[in-house]
Design an enzyme around this catalytic site. Sequence first.
Site, PDB file in Angstrom:
ATOM      1  CE  LYS A  46     -66.579  24.780 -32.304  1.00 28.82           C
ATOM      2  NZ  LYS A  46     -64.908  25.194 -32.133  1.00 28.82           N
TER       3      LYS A  46
HETATM    4  O1  G3P Z   1     -61.986  26.584 -31.328  1.00 27.79           O
HETATM    5  C1  G3P Z   1     -62.571  28.438 -31.738  1.00 27.79           C
HETATM    6  C2  G3P Z   1     -61.985  29.748 -31.229  1.00 27.79           C
HETATM    7  O2  G3P Z   1     -61.433  29.077 -29.736  1.00 27.79           O
HETATM    8  C3  G3P Z   1     -61.034  30.202 -32.314  1.00 27.79           C
HETATM    9  O3  G3P Z   1     -59.839  30.778 -31.686  1.00 27.79           O
HETATM   10  O4  G3P Z   1     -57.996  32.145 -31.260  1.00 27.79           O
HETATM   11  O5  G3P Z   1     -59.072  31.961 -33.934  1.00 27.79           O
HETATM   12  O6  G3P Z   1     -59.964  33.369 -32.244  1.00 27.79           O
HETATM   13  P1  G3P Z   1     -59.104  31.685 -32.141  1.00 27.79           P
END
Ligand code: G3P
Length: 217
Positions: free
Chosen positions: A87
């Site tokens: 990633k």
């Molecule tokens: O893994 C990346 C993403 O899904 C992060 O989500 O909830 O931290 O915006 P969030």
Amino acid sequence: MKFFIDTANLEQIKEAQDLGILDGVTTNPSLMAKEGINGAEAIKQHYKTICEIVDGDISAEVLSTTYEEMIKEGEELAAIHPNIVVKIPMIKDGVKALKYFSDKGIKTNCTLIFSAGQALLAAKAGATYVSPFLGRLDDISTDGLNLIEEIRTIYNNYMYDTEILAASIRSPMHIINCAKIGADVITSPLPSILALLKHPLTDLGLAQFVADAKKLG
Ligand code: G3P
């Protein structure tokens, strides 16, 4: 549509795996820190454990931000298990790194995608997945789903193989809307996946069937 779980929590990963619908896992440095994973060796061991639980693509994020460091780190991550997807953040050096890994046949997930232009560049560089962050756009009063639609149109126009991995999912409606648009994958925390199960008429109907079943003897 593929279902990934967005967590580094082993219990939640096991619970989603037991449900029989899991296709992969995504993590990021914040999710790893939340589980108290510290140090390069502990991180690698954690990814190895996740790969042993789930037979699917497992995104492991690089912690560095320069081309040379991302290559070194990404190669080490890819060596952990054949299912590891490296990633990489959407930055200039990240685009170069995507091309490098693509040429080597190593799968990549380009993260922190917030615009159609970024998604186009990632596809040009040969990314396996792009991760548009739906919820974080919604958080700043911008329509995250609109971005997923734009990327779908662009990728369809040119038949890019890059898969749209809708990330930063915050609700079951995000998942349903991503499915309607045609995102290839959603990655979600466990509660939003489990919320898809729920309907009050199902609960009421089942209670009635269970009650009537007793009358059948
Ligand atoms: O893994 C990346 C993403 O899904 C992060 O989500 O909830 O931290 O915006 P969030």
